[in-house]
Scaffold this motif. Structure first.
Motif, PDB file in Angstrom:
ATOM      1  N   ILE A 100       0.863  -1.187   0.000  1.00  0.00           N
ATOM      2  CA  ILE A 100       0.000   0.000   0.000  1.00  0.00           C
ATOM      3  C   ILE A 100       0.895   1.231   0.000  1.00  0.00           C
ATOM      4  CG2 ILE A 100      -1.957   1.149   1.121  1.00  0.00           C
ATOM      5  CD1 ILE A 100      -2.566  -1.778   0.582  1.00  0.00           C
ATOM      6  N   THR A 101       0.670   2.119  -0.963  1.00  0.00           N
ATOM      7  CA  THR A 101       1.460   3.344  -1.073  1.00  0.00           C
ATOM      8  C   THR A 101       0.555   4.556  -0.915  1.00  0.00           C
ATOM      9  OG1 THR A 101       2.928   2.212  -2.639  1.00  0.00           O
ATOM     10  CG2 THR A 101       3.094   4.603  -2.544  1.00  0.00           C
ATOM     11  N   ILE A 102       0.891   5.414   0.038  1.00  0.00           N
ATOM     12  CA  ILE A 102       0.180   6.688   0.200  1.00  0.00           C
ATOM     13  C   ILE A 102       1.035   7.754  -0.474  1.00  0.00           C
ATOM     14  CG2 ILE A 102      -0.744   8.397   1.828  1.00  0.00           C
ATOM     15  CD1 ILE A 102      -2.203   5.864   2.248  1.00  0.00           C
ATOM     16  N   MET A 103       0.441   8.458  -1.448  1.00  0.00           N
ATOM     17  CA  MET A 103       1.187   9.478  -2.198  1.00  0.00           C
ATOM     18  C   MET A 103       0.847  10.871  -1.648  1.00  0.00           C
ATOM     19  SD  MET A 103       0.678   7.998  -6.048  1.00  0.00           S
ATOM     20  CE  MET A 103      -1.083   8.197  -5.961  1.00  0.00           C
ATOM     21  N   PHE A 104       1.879  11.579  -1.199  1.00  0.00           N
ATOM     22  CA  PHE A 104       1.700  12.935  -0.676  1.00  0.00           C
ATOM     23  C   PHE A 104       2.063  13.947  -1.761  1.00  0.00           C
ATOM     24  CE2 PHE A 104       2.638  10.360   3.084  1.00  0.00           C
ATOM     25  CZ  PHE A 104       1.600  10.732   3.923  1.00  0.00           C
ATOM     26  N   ARG A 105       1.258  15.020  -1.842  1.00  0.00           N
ATOM     27  CA  ARG A 105       1.564  16.086  -2.800  1.00  0.00           C
ATOM     28  C   ARG A 105       1.565  17.433  -2.085  1.00  0.00           C
ATOM     29  NH1 ARG A 105      -2.491  14.363  -7.648  1.00  0.00           N
ATOM     30  NH2 ARG A 105      -1.471  12.405  -8.198  1.00  0.00           N
ATOM     31  N   GLY A 106       2.441  18.294  -2.503  1.00  0.00           N
ATOM     32  CA  GLY A 106       2.471  19.663  -1.972  1.00  0.00           C
ATOM     33  C   GLY A 106       2.574  19.710  -0.459  1.00  0.00           C
ATOM     34  N   ARG A 107       1.626  20.461   0.156  1.00  0.00           N
ATOM     35  CA  ARG A 107       1.653  20.662   1.604  1.00  0.00           C
ATOM     36  C   ARG A 107       1.302  19.409   2.390  1.00  0.00           C
ATOM     37  NH1 ARG A 107      -1.700  26.204   2.324  1.00  0.00           N
ATOM     38  NH2 ARG A 107      -0.928  27.231   0.473  1.00  0.00           N
ATOM     39  N   GLU A 108       0.726  18.411   1.713  1.00  0.00           N
ATOM     40  CA  GLU A 108       0.378  17.149   2.399  1.00  0.00           C
ATOM     41  C   GLU A 108       1.618  16.491   3.023  1.00  0.00           C
ATOM     42  OE1 GLU A 108      -3.402  15.824  -0.465  1.00  0.00           O
ATOM     43  OE2 GLU A 108      -1.459  14.832  -0.668  1.00  0.00           O
ATOM     44  N   GLN A 109       2.791  16.796   2.467  1.00  0.00           N
ATOM     45  CA  GLN A 109       4.030  16.187   2.978  1.00  0.00           C
ATOM     46  C   GLN A 109       4.330  16.596   4.418  1.00  0.00           C
ATOM     47  OE1 GLN A 109       7.427  16.093   0.121  1.00  0.00           O
ATOM     48  NE2 GLN A 109       5.958  17.037  -1.266  1.00  0.00           N
ATOM     49  N   SER A 110       3.764  17.724   4.838  1.00  0.00           N
ATOM     50  CA  SER A 110       3.987  18.175   6.219  1.00  0.00           C
ATOM     51  C   SER A 110       3.014  17.513   7.194  1.00  0.00           C
ATOM     52  CB  SER A 110       3.844  19.704   6.310  1.00  0.00           C
ATOM     53  OG  SER A 110       2.521  20.079   5.949  1.00  0.00           O
ATOM     54  N   ARG A 111       2.090  16.663   6.666  1.00  0.00           N
ATOM     55  CA  ARG A 111       1.110  15.976   7.529  1.00  0.00           C
ATOM     56  C   ARG A 111       1.196  14.460   7.338  1.00  0.00           C
ATOM     57  NH1 ARG A 111      -3.630  18.783   8.467  1.00  0.00           N
ATOM     58  NH2 ARG A 111      -4.018  17.157  10.018  1.00  0.00           N
ATOM     59  N   PRO A 112       2.347  13.833   7.663  1.00  0.00           N
ATOM     60  CA  PRO A 112       2.480  12.384   7.456  1.00  0.00           C
ATOM     61  C   PRO A 112       1.521  11.567   8.322  1.00  0.00           C
ATOM     62  CG  PRO A 112       4.348  13.224   8.696  1.00  0.00           C
ATOM     63  CD  PRO A 112       3.561  14.413   8.245  1.00  0.00           C
ATOM     64  N   GLU A 113       1.044  12.175   9.433  1.00  0.00           N
ATOM     65  CA  GLU A 113       0.129  11.432  10.315  1.00  0.00           C
ATOM     66  C   GLU A 113      -1.186  11.071   9.613  1.00  0.00           C
ATOM     67  OE1 GLU A 113      -0.733  15.796  10.979  1.00  0.00           O
ATOM     68  OE2 GLU A 113       1.079  14.586  10.853  1.00  0.00           O
ATOM     69  N   LEU A 114      -1.588  11.869   8.593  1.00  0.00           N
ATOM     70  CA  LEU A 114      -2.805  11.545   7.828  1.00  0.00           C
ATOM     71  C   LEU A 114      -2.635  10.205   7.112  1.00  0.00           C
ATOM     72  CD1 LEU A 114      -3.661  14.984   6.157  1.00  0.00           C
ATOM     73  CD2 LEU A 114      -4.867  13.891   8.040  1.00  0.00           C
ATOM     74  N   GLY A 115      -1.476  10.042   6.472  1.00  0.00           N
ATOM     75  CA  GLY A 115      -1.185   8.789   5.768  1.00  0.00           C
ATOM     76  C   GLY A 115      -1.061   7.626   6.730  1.00  0.00           C
ATOM     77  N   TYR A 116      -0.420   7.864   7.860  1.00  0.00           N
ATOM     78  CA  TYR A 116      -0.235   6.807   8.862  1.00  0.00           C
ATOM     79  C   TYR A 116      -1.584   6.323   9.380  1.00  0.00           C
ATOM     80  CZ  TYR A 116       1.579   4.307  12.912  1.00  0.00           C
ATOM     81  OH  TYR A 116       1.868   3.331  13.821  1.00  0.00           O
TER      82      TYR A 116
END
Length: 200
Positions: free
Chosen positions: A93-109
């Protein structure tokens, strides 16, 4: 037969109308058998084919998600993950972060944790979520081995075939009733079209 000279062994093979086949070349003296070589080759090929058929190849399927995935899309992707795990395949399973989403890794976790809990009865977390550049990755492994999943799929297929043989009229009647419904709806459409000009 014991140890015999080569000429004697060839004579015996001719006498019984068989082939003299060397089965252990490294032994001293080499071990040979009197057999039908064509039949031996065929049986060996069939055994190899059967072994390949029962051999399980581990496949890693991949599913990509976004941190702010729509609930309907999540259900669809989860359905694919469930299907892969049922087939005995691992799922990356891969969660792809874009733009400002990279500063919120807890969302993907949190999303990965939720997915792992939703499919806990079919698979387990083989590799915990970890950040890899712009992506977060987790690997799920199936509880069921690939060979077990393949065996179950074969049994289910055989059961469906047996049911179809036992009730051949059932599927035909269903098809006929569907055809009749199509005819009725088609007639209704023709009548509606015929009435429309009269009203106008």
């Amino acid at each position: 037969m014991g140890i015999v000279p080569l000429a004697k062994a060839l004579e015996l093979a001719q006498e019984y109308d068989l082939d003299l086949v060397e089965v252990a070349a490294t032994a001293r003296p080499p071990v040979c058998k009197l057999m039908d070589y064509g039949k031996f080759k065929y049986e060996s090929a069939m055994k190899a084919r059967e072994a390949r058929k029962n051999q399980a190849h581990t496949v890693i399927k991949e599913m990509k998600l976004r941190p702010k995935i729509d609930p309907h899309d999540y259900d669809t992707k989860k359905g694919h993950v469930v299907r892969f795990l049922k087939q005995g395949d691992k799922v990356k399973i891969t969660i792809m972060f874009r733009g400002r989403e990279q500063s919120r890794p807890e969302l993907g976790y949190r999303l990965l944790q939720r997915l792992a809990e939703d499919v806990a009865d079919l698979g387990f977390v083989e590799s915990n979520p970890k950040q890899d550049g712009r992506n977060m990755i987790m690997v799920l492994g199936p509880h069921k081995k690939k060979t077990e999943a393949m065996a179950e799929a074969r049994q289910a297929q055989e059961a469906r075939k047996a049911e179809a043989k036992a009730n051949p009229g059932k599927s035909q009647n269903a098809a006929e009733s569907e055809g009749a419904e199509d005819e009725v709806s088609a007639e209704g459409e023709v009548e509606a079209q015929a009435e429309a000009p009269a009203e106008a």
